[in-house]
Write a protein that holds these residues in place. Structure first.
Motif: not given
Length: 407
Positions: A117, A120, A148, A150
């Motif tokens: 994060a 991003p 989050g 991925t």
């Protein structure tokens, strides 16, 4: 297109040991403090002054950009809580250790979500799981996807003698089902499935010879086990295992598939029992499964592998730098791309160095193109054959004979 948008499909990161503590559930803090007080890290690269490349986000971004790379798929590297060494293996020797190690992996996954994060859209973090309890693995897949991450999951190695079901077992169907449902890639990294061999010189050499083969086994286990028939949307990525082996192995798997299915259809023979039920259980042929479901994280793809790109599948190949490992191409990734890809059509290079990874891992390629406009290697630069290997390069990408062109 003036510059390539380079996404490394194989990088590694992790927290410094004590920095995992805040990410552990509080009930494990006392156990962690006792464990960490006596822990001795077995890896020299995690004790060197360059170790912070694993967790220093600003340094990492600067070094990757200097190397022409704008995004990365992030595999683990440092030691998570309660593990004796690397966390790629499936088993744990006792129930208590198993529970602690699950806690350690959850801590790593929480840390990784925060780490990704910080920039991003530029890091696809690969979550860690264990296989001893598929239901627990399913819960962690759902949690990390929501958090989050991925990059999908890291499928642990299941070496012979591990005591857990083989990867072809249908006991793992709930795991494949949730990965298909959430479009979570299943990653299997090189070096994660070899049985223990000891520490003699011969054992270490044998490990180097055999380790990629043991990692390849996940492919034929899932293919012959029918995982892709039952879960046709499942994606399998084989990373840092080379890529030149793929055409021959897929052809070999097709041969055995055809041979065993044909034998099973004949009157009883010594071989017919080996193919009994195979056609119905596995569905498509291995080459069809490779075409529809599989990808390769082709870390520092070497020149002798490049002529096989059409047989591997141009849409399957995802280049990786293996940062920050010594065997990676950094800080000479531009040279690594040149030694492999100079002379190829730019659209093919663009797919292998970034486009394919963007599709598999869900990167926003248009957004990354804007970053690459300032730091990515130019098309003209990569088109220029590499005449001289940097003298301090340590990657196998530059091994003697690696620049020989056969196309």
């Amino acid at each position: 297109m003036d510059r390539y948008t380079v996404i490394s499909a194989d990088c590694h990161a992790g927290a410094d040991l004590l920095d995992y503590r805040p990410y552990l559930e509080a009930k494990y803090h006392d156990d962690f403090d006792a464990w960490a007080a006596t822990y001795v890290n077995p890896y020299e690269d995690l004790l060197a002054d360059t170790a912070d490349r694993n967790w220093n986000s600003a340094r990492r971004v600067a070094e990757l950009e200097a190397d022409g790379i704008v995004a990365e798929v992030v595999f683990p590297n440092t030691i998570p809580p309660f593990f004796p060494s690397a966390s790629l293996m499936a088993p744990a020797p006792s129930q208590a250790e198993y529970e602690q190690r699950w806690a350690g992996l959850r801590a790593h996954n929480r840390w990784l979500a925060d780490f990704c994060a910080q920039v991003p859209g530029r890091r696809a973090g690969v979550a860690q799981i264990l296989l001893n309890d598929p239901a627990e693995a399913v819960r962690e897949v759902r949690r990390t996807k929501e958090a989050g991450l991925t990059g999908g999951i890291l499928l642990p190695g299941a070496p012979p003698g591990s005591g857990i079901p083989e990867l072809y077992s249908q006991v793992y169907d709930p795991l494949w089902a949730v990965c298909e449902e959430l479009d979570v890639p299943v990653n299997h990294h090189g070096g994660s499935a070899s049985p223990p061999l000891g520490d003699e010189p011969a054992a270490r050499a044998v490990f180097m010879v055999e380790t990629t083969w043991f990692s390849h086994r996940a492919l034929w286990h899932l293919v012959f086990g029918g995982a892709f028939r039952r879960h046709p949307g499942l994606k399998l990525v084989l990373t840092e295992q080379g890529s030149g082996w793929i055409p021959g192995v897929v052809e070999m798997l097709d041969y055995y598939h055809g041979r065993l299915v044909a034998a099973a259809a004949r009157a009883s023979t010594a071989e017919s029992r080996f193919g009994a039920g195979l056609a119905a259980s596995m569905g498509n042929s291995p080459s069809e499964v490779w075409r529809d479901n599989c990808y390769v994280g082709a870390s520092f793809m070497r020149p002798h592998e490049v002529p096989l790109r059409d047989r591997i599948g141009l849409d399957k190949i995802m280049w990786g730098s293996d940062y920050p490992h010594d065997e990676g191409t950094a800080p000479y990734s531009r040279e690594g791309l040149r030694i492999a890809y100079a002379g190829l059509p730019p659209e093919e290079i663009a797919a292998m160095v970034g486009g394919n990874a963007a599709r598999v891992y869900g990167f926003d390629l248009a957004a990354l193109d804007r970053v690459a406009a300032g730091v990515g290697p130019t098309v003209g630069e990569i088109a220029e054959p590499l005449e001289e290997v940097p003298p301090d390069a340590t990657s196998p990408a530059f091994a003697p004979g690696g620049s020989v062109r056969v196309w």
